[in-house]
Design an enzyme around this catalytic site. Structure first.
Site, PDB file in Angstrom:
ATOM      1  N   GLY A 297      34.610 -14.765 -16.339  1.00 30.65           N
ATOM      2  CA  GLY A 297      35.783 -13.915 -16.207  1.00 30.65           C
ATOM      3  C   GLY A 297      37.054 -14.668 -16.571  1.00 30.65           C
ATOM      4  O   GLY A 297      37.066 -15.556 -17.432  1.00 30.65           O
ATOM      5  N   SER A 298      38.131 -14.361 -15.868  1.00 32.73           N
ATOM      6  CA  SER A 298      39.455 -14.870 -16.261  1.00 32.73           C
ATOM      7  C   SER A 298      39.642 -16.367 -16.074  1.00 32.73           C
ATOM      8  O   SER A 298      40.622 -16.925 -16.569  1.00 32.73           O
ATOM      9  CB  SER A 298      40.546 -14.114 -15.498  1.00 32.73           C
ATOM     10  N   SER A 299      38.732 -17.027 -15.355  1.00 31.28           N
ATOM     11  CA  SER A 299      38.867 -18.490 -15.258  1.00 31.28           C
ATOM     12  C   SER A 299      38.606 -19.161 -16.599  1.00 31.28           C
ATOM     13  O   SER A 299      38.880 -20.350 -16.768  1.00 31.28           O
ATOM     14  CB  SER A 299      37.908 -19.040 -14.189  1.00 31.28           C
ATOM     15  N   LYS A 301      40.139 -17.854 -19.375  1.00 33.71           N
ATOM     16  CA  LYS A 301      41.324 -17.528 -20.179  1.00 33.71           C
ATOM     17  C   LYS A 301      42.124 -18.752 -20.639  1.00 33.71           C
ATOM     18  O   LYS A 301      42.594 -18.794 -21.777  1.00 33.71           O
ATOM     19  CB  LYS A 301      42.249 -16.599 -19.390  1.00 33.71           C
TER      20      LYS A 301
END
Length: 574
Positions: A297-299, A301
């Site tokens: 997920g966003s980790s 980004k």
């Protein structure tokens, strides 16, 4: 009238004939005995000596103890304690049926079971009765003085840290061979060399003397791990509390030295007590931090944004429109949790905008550049941590990517990674843009590593990640009092063969501190939380804060917070 009297006289000749015959027989017998004696004592002597020696003198193996496993400060994590194993010589014991009931009672068997076991081993000279028992118990059985029953010294593994370090240390079987974890990975290094001893027995087969052989046993080597037991305990305690609080299925915490790549702590929940493993689910043995994969997920980004910065096509204050909080890529819709409006790149990270990350990726990066960047960060490859069963994860070839896949990769979907790979990747931001090897052993050789991002990009990313971990970012719950913290939350739907689950998630947080001069990198994941929230900010960031706070104090790392938390809350990229 009297008749003549007869007198029988044995002549000397006749007497000698009978005596000679007897003497001849005696001489022949003596000659035969002499021949037999000559045969036995001269011609057949080597064979007879060998048989006598074989029956009275036996060479037995002597066990050495397995090497210790200790943490970086010498605290024992695995040690071998002396125990005894009871054994019997079936050939001797079969001749003493009267003692079977006493022996069976002493070792906890039924008499019929003992008889059956002896009969099955009747042609052998060795069989185990009980393995690895308390020496006092063994002496009690030997005190019965049952012919053919003896004991031998062995060693049983003991793990002082119990469940705290079980999934990384692993365990051994009853023969003291590593079965999982470090015990398996370094089994040859830890294993002892067996020795030999000579046992002298009497006519009944009882041992009367033990002589040391020419090859004494040699203990295994001591293995010094990079683990710090204090930080390991802290990580396990906080992870266990979080998994229970959120009613999650599992979780992992990894703490790395930002400069050496040493693994200071590696905790998994669920875990197990390696000292009492009966009736345990074997899935508890798994070192999930290296064997299990997740979509981060966003980790993830920060790594795509860093590559975009490296390309020179954006800078931290470049403005990105995220209105109206969604973005269509062909027939597929990408959404944010809200409409963030017009924000700069630093707030794409701080607010965790999927729309912003997708637009940056689709307009600045090629598929090939993204693919190479992920490989250079260590994804889709083993970290070579020295732990068994490590997964490489998965990243599909770039030529198969459609625009929507390229967009979702920017915020951590469409790639499978292990928590260990994520922790290692975050060391790039903590160590000046260089990716170095990681190790479960203390003080590995310093590697020059591989440069992934320039120092300029790393400096920019540190500021962005500090903002993300501040009260204006999604990682506010990771804030550590008196220290500057940098990091990123992640929340991803769990997928299986049928697709993504609507209400099942993986929550994560990756970061480092002190941000001004990073010393520690921590990655946390909590899988399938079912209570009290499911976002990375709610489940993983608080674990990061508690573990980082304790670890910084344990290592006496001085604070670096020149700006108050409230002041940092209003800091924006210039």
């Amino acid at each position: 009238m009297t008749g003549p009297s007869h007198c029988f006289v044995v002549t000397g000749q006749a007497g000698f004939g009978r005596s000679g015959f007897v003497m001849t027989l005696m001489l022949i017998a003596l000659a035969l005995m002499a021949v037999r004696a000559f045969y036995l004592q001269v011609l057949d002597a080597p064979f007879l000596r060998h048989e006598a020696r074989r029956q009275a003198i036996e060479t037995v193996q002597q066990e050495g103890h397995r090497g210790m496993i200790v943490d970086r400060h010498g605290q024992p994590l695995a040690i071998s304690t002396p125990v005894d194993s009871l054994w019997a010589n079936p050939h001797i014991l079969l001749k003493e049926p009267a003692v079977w009931p006493r022996l069976a009672h002493a070792i906890g068997w039924r008499t019929a079971t003992l008889e059956k076991a002896l009969d099955a081993q009747r042609h052998e000279q060795f069989m185990y009765l009980r393995r690895q028992v308390d020496p006092r118990y063994a002496q009690g059985v030997l005190a019965l003085r049952i012919p053919g029953v003896a004991s031998q010294r062995e060693y049983r593994r003991y793990y002082p840290a119990g469940a705290v370090a079980a999934t990384v240390i692993g365990f051994t079987d009853i023969n003291d061979q590593g079965q999982d974890g470090v015990e398996l990975a370094y089994n040859s290094f830890l294993s002892p060399r067996r020795g030999r001893a000579i046992v002298v027995r009497d006519g009944l087969g009882e041992p009367i003397a033990v002589r040391r052989g020419r090859k004494p046993p040699r203990p295994g080597h001591t293995l010094v791990l990079s683990i710090d037991e204090r930080i390991q305990y802290l990580a396990y305690r906080e992870l266990l509390k979080a998994v229970r609080y959120h009613d999650a299925s599992s979780g992992s915490v990894i703490v790395l030295d930002a400069h050496t790549g040493e693994i200071l702590a590696l905790a998994n929940v669920p875990s197990f007590n390696p000292n009492t493993r009966s009736d345990l689910d074997s899935s508890y043995y798994r070192d999930r931090a290296v064997t299990d994969v997740l979509e981060p997920g966003s980790s993830l980004k920060p790594f795509t944004i860093a590559l975009a910065l490296q390309s020179g096509r954006i800078v931290p204050h470049t403005l990105i429109s995220t209105s109206p909080g969604s973005y269509w890529v062909g027939p597929d819709k990408i959404s944010d949790v809200g409409d963030f409006g017009l924000i700069d790149v630093s707030h794409v990270i701080a607010e965790s905008s999927n729309v912003g990350a997708s637009k940056i990726t689709l307009t600045t990066l090629t598929r090939r550049a993204m693919y190479r960047n992920f490989l250079r960060l260590g994804f889709a490859h083993s970290t070579h941590s020295g732990l068994p069963g490590e997964s490489s994860g998965y990243l599909s070839p770039p030529e198969t990517w459609e625009p929507i896949q390229k967009a979702t990769l920017s915020f951590g979907y469409g790639i499978s990674v292990t928590p260990m790979q994520m922790a290692r990747a975050y060391t790039v931001f903590a160590d000046g843009g260089v990716l170095r090897p990681i190790s479960i052993l203390k003080a590995p050789p310093r590697s020059p590593g591989r440069r992934v991002f320039s120092r300029t990009v790393v400096s920019e990313m540190r500021h962005m990640l500090e903002l993300a971990a501040s009260p204006v970012g999604t990682g506010a719950n990771a804030d550590v009092v008196n220290y500057r913290v940098a990091g990123k939350t992640g929340t991803a739907h769990i997928a299986d063969a049928k697709g993504y689950h609507k209400h099942r998630y993986v929550a994560s947080f990756g970061g480092f501190a002190p941000a001004s001069d990073p010393r520690l990198v921590i990655f946390v994941d909590v899988r399938d939380p079912r209570k009290h929230g499911y976002y990375g900010a709610q489940c993983a960031a608080p674990v990061f804060r508690k573990v980082m706070t304790g670890a910084l104090r344990i290592l006496n790392i001085p604070p670096d917070n020149p700006v108050t938390t409230m002041a940092r809350a209003h800091t924006r990229w210039p």
